[in-house]
Design an enzyme around this catalytic site. Structure first.
Site, PDB file in Angstrom:
ATOM      1  N   HIS A  55     -14.783 -23.997  31.109  1.00  0.00           N
ATOM      2  CA  HIS A  55     -13.750 -23.854  30.080  1.00  0.00           C
ATOM      3  C   HIS A  55     -12.519 -23.127  30.634  1.00  0.00           C
ATOM      4  CE1 HIS A  55     -15.970 -25.587  26.841  1.00  0.00           C
ATOM      5  NE2 HIS A  55     -16.923 -24.691  26.852  1.00  0.00           N
ATOM      6  N   HIS A  84     -21.104 -22.944  32.668  1.00  0.00           N
ATOM      7  CA  HIS A  84     -20.519 -23.677  31.532  1.00  0.00           C
ATOM      8  C   HIS A  84     -19.225 -23.007  31.078  1.00  0.00           C
ATOM      9  CE1 HIS A  84     -20.806 -25.759  27.487  1.00  0.00           C
ATOM     10  NE2 HIS A  84     -20.098 -24.692  27.156  1.00  0.00           N
ATOM     11  N   GLU A  85     -19.230 -21.688  30.987  1.00  0.00           N
ATOM     12  CA  GLU A  85     -18.038 -20.975  30.534  1.00  0.00           C
ATOM     13  C   GLU A  85     -16.927 -21.020  31.577  1.00  0.00           C
ATOM     14  OE1 GLU A  85     -17.773 -20.210  27.518  1.00  0.00           O
ATOM     15  OE2 GLU A  85     -19.870 -20.709  27.138  1.00  0.00           O
ATOM     16  N   GLU A 127     -17.695 -29.716  25.036  1.00  0.00           N
ATOM     17  CA  GLU A 127     -18.981 -29.094  25.340  1.00  0.00           C
ATOM     18  C   GLU A 127     -19.802 -29.980  26.279  1.00  0.00           C
ATOM     19  OE1 GLU A 127     -19.683 -26.001  24.578  1.00  0.00           O
ATOM     20  OE2 GLU A 127     -17.689 -25.966  23.679  1.00  0.00           O
TER      21      GLU A 127
END
Length: 652
Positions: free
Chosen positions: A184, A180-181, A263
């Site tokens: 980003h 997930h990070e 998100e």
């Protein structure tokens, strides 16, 4: 997922952020004018016995264009100074953000099994994302399950996790959070997040001033003696606090509007990276059944709440939460979820120090017994969450590099030695001169270690240069500024030792400079200036020409394949004497300033130039990776094009 499209969306979101910021500043100007007018009105036209004398007419009489302009200039100047200061503070890279929140870097040589598991997962995600491994930080004082990625570009990005994340998630769940990070990082969210934090600080700082005035008045009254600052100081403090509070509401609305959809996108990207919905889905379910949830109590965390994996404060304290509801995030990745969270045995934490050296000396026998019992419990819990400590062996097998080299890559001295070995000449006389340059650098033990490692590095050959450099980057980032300056200067001296620069030397230096400079010095990042490829046609021609001459066979045919891919039917191959490394370097740096959606077209054309035979050999892969690094963009998915016959599957 089209990461270049997402970066373009992030750039457009920056425009929306700027517009929203301008609107918020105008609101602050209006509120400040109303405050000043009210202050003047009540101080001049209000009497405690007769009340208001001038009425609303007297109130509106306090407004004037000259005063409005003065207040507007003052507010804009104050906001601008705060934004600039915050931007300078945050733009030094993700390292500054992580350390400001109490993060401690996990070194590659860490023997903590849980920390090594995190390093292993980050290493795997970096490989999947075709980018060097970012530094990893842990927030030891945080028991909530949370994480974040911070930085301006992938070159200065860091990944940070809380201690609760390390201790309470299984490997698959932790992999989902870290994936997930990484989304980003590649989607361009980090730069937007830094801009968002700087701009919102400019809006909310008025509230901080109000707090200071209220606290200073309270301190004076408690101290006694002397005359206080007067009754208007707390009134002014309350007024500024109210204005700042209203600005904070607007800031929260802006933050929520930009963060929430990202998100969802990052959760979907985590599924794509890990090829499983269970990792990220189960991590979210564990958070739902975990009492501390995703709460983070670091002093600087509130102003950076939008960069975290989950909501860092309870939603009741915010009208505009920065993250979507947990249940909605889970159902997005697992539509068949039964609504039950995962409840897992929580680890209990005593008052042990979170950093070495913070404990008290001379603990009693009871404390030692308690510590031994706690250690036994932790060892039992570790069996469920940790994996065998085989990170070096796993990395060596995956990259087909000897384990000894992987071990050396974890230490700054060993990492420097391995990178310098890649620049040593195959000719004895030139190599001897280069070794003398290393000796004169003054780094103790560097020359002997380079001499020891060189034969093995030379035997590996060109196919292993890029993976070896990528392995060394995390340890090189652990150097001091003085050590980095010596190392970088030594690199340049070795490259210039033969009075010429080869393309592979340029590639190695660009990779090292691009990924290490942001760690130590302020760098100028690429900025979108060119909307059309026709504005950079000379630079496109230069890059494609150099790549065409580096390939085997017909250079004109290689060049034609790349030029036609971009629609430059009339573009001609440069003469060999003009297509040198200096021209190539200048051209690549100019192409870095193209708009995000142009960069995938450029990289695709470069790939077409070097892969007219349908294969991408390791030297070509190294060149494309270096170009992509300079252009501040993700490397394309080239795995189907790699010529696996040129690189073994087992360590030599």
């Amino acid at each position: 997922m089209d990461f270049f499209s997402q970066q373009d969306i992030a750039r457009r979101n920056t425009r929306l952020l700027v517009l929203a910021f301008i609107g918020a500043v105008l609101m602050l100007i209006g509120l400040t004018n109303i405050l000043v007018a009210a202050f003047l009105f009540f101080s001049q036209d209000y009497n405690i016995y007769s009340g208001l004398r001038g009425g609303w007419t007297g109130f509106f009489a306090q407004f004037s264009w000259s005063r409005f302009g003065s207040i507007a200039m003052t507010v804009c100047a104050a906001v601008g100074i705060v934004v600039l200061f915050k931007w300078i503070q945050l733009s030094t890279g993700g390292k500054a953000v992580a350390e400001n929140m109490g993060g401690v870097r996990i070194l590659p040589q860490s023997r903590d099994r849980r920390e090594r598991r995190v390093l292993n997962i980050v290493d795997e995600m970096a490989l999947a994302a075709n980018m060097p491994v970012p530094p990893v930080y842990v927030l030891n004082g945080e028991r909530g399950i949370n994480a974040f990625a911070a930085g301006i570009t992938p070159a200065d990005a860091v990944v940070a996790v809380t201690r609760g994340t390390i201790d309470h998630l299984t490997r698959d769940e932790l992999q989902g959070v870290i994936a997930h990070e990484f989304s980003h990082i590649l989607n361009g969210d980090m730069r937007l997040n830094i801009r968002l934090a700087a701009m919102l600080k400019g809006i909310t700082f008025i509230s901080d001033i109000g707090h200071i005035l209220l606290r200073s008045n309270h301190s004076v009254r408690r101290g006694g003696g002397g005359r206080g600052p007067g009754p208007m100081l707390p009134v002014l403090g309350v007024a500024l606090w109210v204005i700042g509070w209203l600005g904070g509401l607007v800031a929260g609305m802006i933050k929520a509007a930009i963060s929430r959809q990202k998100e969802y996108l990052a959760d979907a990207s985590a599924v794509q990276y890990t090829r499983s919905t269970e990792g990220i889905g189960n991590a979210l379910k564990v958070i739902g059944g975990y009492l501390p949830g995703t709460l983070v109590h670091a002093a600087r965390a509130a102003e950076m709440s939008h960069i975290f994996f989950g909501q860092i404060e309870h939603p009741l304290w915010h009208l505009f939460p920065t993250h979507p509801p947990l249940e909605k995030r889970i159902r997005r990745v697992d539509p068949r979820w039964d609504g039950k969270f995962i409840e897992r045995k929580q680890r209990t934490y005593g008052s042990e120090p979170t950093r070495p050296g913070e404990g008290q000396v001379g603990v009693g026998r009871a404390a030692l017994v308690a510590a031994a019992a706690a250690a036994a419990i932790l060892e039992e819990e570790d069996a469920e969450f940790t994996e065998p400590d085989t990170l070096d062996e796993t990395t060596a097998a995956r990259e087909a590099i000897p384990v000894a080299f992987v071990t050396h890559s974890h230490e700054p001295l060993g990492a420097q030695s391995l990178v310098l070995c890649l620049l040593l000449s195959e000719h004895d006389d030139q190599r001897q001169a280069q070794l003398e340059l290393i000796t004169t650098s003054g780094v103790q033990g560097l020359d002997s270690l380079v001499s020891t490692l060189y034969p093995g590095v030379a035997e590996l050959g060109a196919p292993y240069r890029l993976p070896l450099v990528e392995l060394c980057l995390p340890a090189l980032k652990a150097m001091s500024l003085a050590q980095y300056r010596v190392f970088k200067n030594t690199l340049l001296q070795l490259i210039r030792a033969d009075q010429r620069t080869e393309l592979h030397e340029w590639c190695l230096f660009q990779l090292v400079r691009h990924y290490l400079d942001p760690e130590f010095v302020q760098v100028r990042y690429s900025r979108a200036r060119y909307r059309s490829l026709h504005k950079v046609d000379y630079h496109v021609r230069a890059v494609l020409s150099v790549l065409a001459y580096q390939g085997d066979g017909d250079a004109a045919g290689h060049f034609r394949a790349g030029a036609d891919e971009l629609g430059f039917a009339e573009m001609q191959l440069m003469p060999p004497e003009q297509a040198d490394v200096a021209v190539f370097s200048t051209a690549v740096n100019e192409l870095a300033d193209c708009y995000p959606l142009l960069k995938p077209r450029l990289l695709k054309a470069m790939l077409q130039t070097v892969t007219t035979d349908g294969e991408l050999n390791p030297v070509e892969r190294e060149t494309i990776a270096s170009i992509a690094a300079v252009m501040d963009c993700p490397v394309p998915d080239w795995h189907p094009l790699i010529n696996t016959e040129t690189r073994g599957n087992t360590p030599p």
